[in-house]
Design a protein around this motif. Structure first.
Motif, mmCIF file in Angstrom:
data_model
loop_
_atom_site.group_PDB
_atom_site.id
_atom_site.type_symbol
_atom_site.label_atom_id
_atom_site.label_comp_id
_atom_site.label_asym_id
_atom_site.label_seq_id
_atom_site.Cartn_x
_atom_site.Cartn_y
_atom_site.Cartn_z
ATOM 1 N N GLY A 238 0.807 -1.216 0.000
ATOM 2 C CA GLY A 238 0.000 0.000 0.000
ATOM 3 C C GLY A 238 0.838 1.263 0.000
ATOM 4 N N LYS A 239 1.887 1.285 0.800
ATOM 5 C CA LYS A 239 2.758 2.467 0.839
ATOM 6 C C LYS A 239 3.443 2.687 -0.505
ATOM 7 C CE LYS A 239 5.179 3.133 4.691
ATOM 8 N NZ LYS A 239 5.992 2.827 5.887
ATOM 9 N N LEU A 240 3.929 1.616 -1.109
ATOM 10 C CA LEU A 240 4.557 1.744 -2.425
ATOM 11 C C LEU A 240 3.544 2.166 -3.490
ATOM 12 C CD1 LEU A 240 6.994 -1.304 -2.418
ATOM 13 C CD2 LEU A 240 7.602 1.112 -2.383
ATOM 14 N N PHE A 241 2.319 1.640 -3.386
ATOM 15 C CA PHE A 241 1.275 2.024 -4.327
ATOM 16 C C PHE A 241 1.005 3.531 -4.253
ATOM 17 C CE2 PHE A 241 -3.203 3.222 -4.542
ATOM 18 C CZ PHE A 241 -3.394 3.117 -5.909
ATOM 19 N N TYR A 242 0.800 4.046 -3.050
ATOM 20 C CA TYR A 242 0.510 5.477 -2.919
ATOM 21 C C TYR A 242 1.696 6.331 -3.369
ATOM 22 C CZ TYR A 242 -4.011 4.791 -0.790
ATOM 23 O OH TYR A 242 -5.329 4.459 -0.582
ATOM 24 N N ALA A 243 2.894 5.884 -3.102
ATOM 25 C CA ALA A 243 4.076 6.621 -3.577
ATOM 26 C C ALA A 243 4.067 6.681 -5.102
ATOM 27 C CB ALA A 243 5.356 5.967 -3.060
ATOM 28 N N GLU A 244 3.776 5.566 -5.743
ATOM 29 C CA GLU A 244 3.705 5.506 -7.211
ATOM 30 C C GLU A 244 2.566 6.384 -7.729
ATOM 31 O OE1 GLU A 244 4.698 4.574 -11.004
ATOM 32 O OE2 GLU A 244 5.765 3.642 -9.343
ATOM 33 N N LEU A 245 1.414 6.287 -7.099
ATOM 34 C CA LEU A 245 0.250 7.060 -7.533
ATOM 35 C C LEU A 245 0.521 8.562 -7.428
ATOM 36 C CD1 LEU A 245 -2.741 7.005 -8.453
ATOM 37 C CD2 LEU A 245 -3.351 7.077 -6.018
ATOM 38 N N PHE A 246 1.045 9.009 -6.301
ATOM 39 C CA PHE A 246 1.251 10.440 -6.101
ATOM 40 C C PHE A 246 2.447 10.978 -6.886
ATOM 41 C CE2 PHE A 246 -1.006 9.892 -1.822
ATOM 42 C CZ PHE A 246 -2.248 10.039 -2.425
ATOM 43 N N GLN A 247 3.388 10.109 -7.221
ATOM 44 C CA GLN A 247 4.479 10.529 -8.105
ATOM 45 C C GLN A 247 3.930 10.704 -9.526
ATOM 46 O OE1 GLN A 247 7.887 7.928 -8.171
ATOM 47 N NE2 GLN A 247 8.729 8.867 -9.985
ATOM 48 N N THR A 248 3.042 9.803 -9.932
ATOM 49 C CA THR A 248 2.467 9.841 -11.265
ATOM 50 C C THR A 248 1.429 10.959 -11.407
ATOM 51 O OG1 THR A 248 2.785 7.452 -11.460
ATOM 52 C CG2 THR A 248 1.234 8.457 -13.003
ATOM 53 N N ALA A 249 0.624 11.147 -10.377
ATOM 54 C CA ALA A 249 -0.466 12.130 -10.435
ATOM 55 C C ALA A 249 -0.591 12.854 -9.094
ATOM 56 C CB ALA A 249 -1.765 11.433 -10.795
ATOM 57 N N PRO A 250 0.313 13.788 -8.812
ATOM 58 C CA PRO A 250 0.303 14.462 -7.510
ATOM 59 C C PRO A 250 -1.006 15.203 -7.219
ATOM 60 C CG PRO A 250 1.966 15.413 -8.985
ATOM 61 C CD PRO A 250 1.388 14.235 -9.677
ATOM 62 N N GLU A 251 -1.740 15.574 -8.257
ATOM 63 C CA GLU A 251 -3.004 16.281 -8.054
ATOM 64 C C GLU A 251 -4.050 15.419 -7.336
ATOM 65 O OE1 GLU A 251 -3.305 14.263 -12.066
ATOM 66 O OE2 GLU A 251 -1.742 15.310 -10.968
ATOM 67 N N LEU A 252 -3.874 14.104 -7.358
ATOM 68 C CA LEU A 252 -4.827 13.223 -6.691
ATOM 69 C C LEU A 252 -4.747 13.312 -5.169
ATOM 70 C CD1 LEU A 252 -4.870 10.018 -8.913
ATOM 71 C CD2 LEU A 252 -6.396 11.995 -8.945
ATOM 72 N N LYS A 253 -3.676 13.869 -4.653
ATOM 73 C CA LYS A 253 -3.574 14.062 -3.200
ATOM 74 C C LYS A 253 -4.730 14.897 -2.683
ATOM 75 C CE LYS A 253 1.434 13.828 -2.811
ATOM 76 N NZ LYS A 253 2.656 14.553 -2.434
ATOM 77 N N LEU A 254 -5.259 15.779 -3.538
ATOM 78 C CA LEU A 254 -6.348 16.663 -3.138
ATOM 79 C C LEU A 254 -7.643 15.907 -2.839
ATOM 80 C CD1 LEU A 254 -5.769 19.526 -5.728
ATOM 81 C CD2 LEU A 254 -5.063 19.470 -3.318
ATOM 82 N N LEU A 255 -7.776 14.687 -3.333
ATOM 83 C CA LEU A 255 -8.976 13.886 -3.083
ATOM 84 C C LEU A 255 -9.001 13.299 -1.673
ATOM 85 C CD1 LEU A 255 -9.275 11.890 -6.431
ATOM 86 C CD2 LEU A 255 -10.648 13.848 -5.700
ATOM 87 N N PHE A 256 -7.902 13.364 -0.984
ATOM 88 C CA PHE A 256 -7.786 12.715 0.318
ATOM 89 C C PHE A 256 -7.855 13.736 1.440
ATOM 90 C CE2 PHE A 256 -5.713 9.958 -2.742
ATOM 91 C CZ PHE A 256 -6.286 8.739 -2.452
#
Length: 132
Positions: free
Chosen positions: A8-26
């Motif tokens: 899960g931690k690696l997934f979120y790191a990959e997700l936020f590196q790829t699409a940092p704008e998605l952090k705003l959904l959390f």
């Protein structure tokens, strides 16, 4: 595969590196141990009931409605799927094969197709996962 929280931690790191704008959904910082484990536990729960379509459908519809309320849009699903595949490949590279990858693509695509039917605005978008 390795521990759920590490995946899960690696997934979120990959997700936020790829699409940092998605952090705003959390509302709270995702990628922390609790959220990372929750994400993988839910994924694990879905995989565990793949043979019980009623249970799987209930889980996915619940997930779909919750994610719609968070502001998730259909175009986010392929991105999440792609990041998930990249994470799985990194974590289990010794056992990763084309067959394993294709199985995950089919599984995640079916899961997201159900989730996308939770709101009319999500129903018509292509949720195909890119392996690129």
């Amino acid at each position: 595969m390795k521990s759920l929280s590490k995946i899960g931690k690696l997934f979120y790191a990959e997700l936020f590196q790829t699409a940092p704008e998605l952090k705003l959904l959390f509302k709270s910082p995702r990628g922390n141990n609790t959220q990372a484990k929750m994400f993988c536990t839910m994924l694990d729960n879905c995989v565990a009931v793949l043979k019980d379509l009623d249970k799987l459908l209930d889980l996915l519809l619940d997930l779909g409605y919750r994610h719609a309320s968070y502001g998730v849009r259909a175009e986010h699903f392929p991105l999440v799927g792609s990041c998930l595949l990249k994470t799985f490949k990194k974590m289990d590279k010794d056992n990763w094969t084309d067959e394993v990858e294709n199985s995950w693509i089919v599984t995640f695509s079916l899961m997201t197709a159900v989730m996308c039917h939770c709101l009319p605005s999500l129903r018509t978008t292509d949720t195909t996962i890119s392996t690129k």
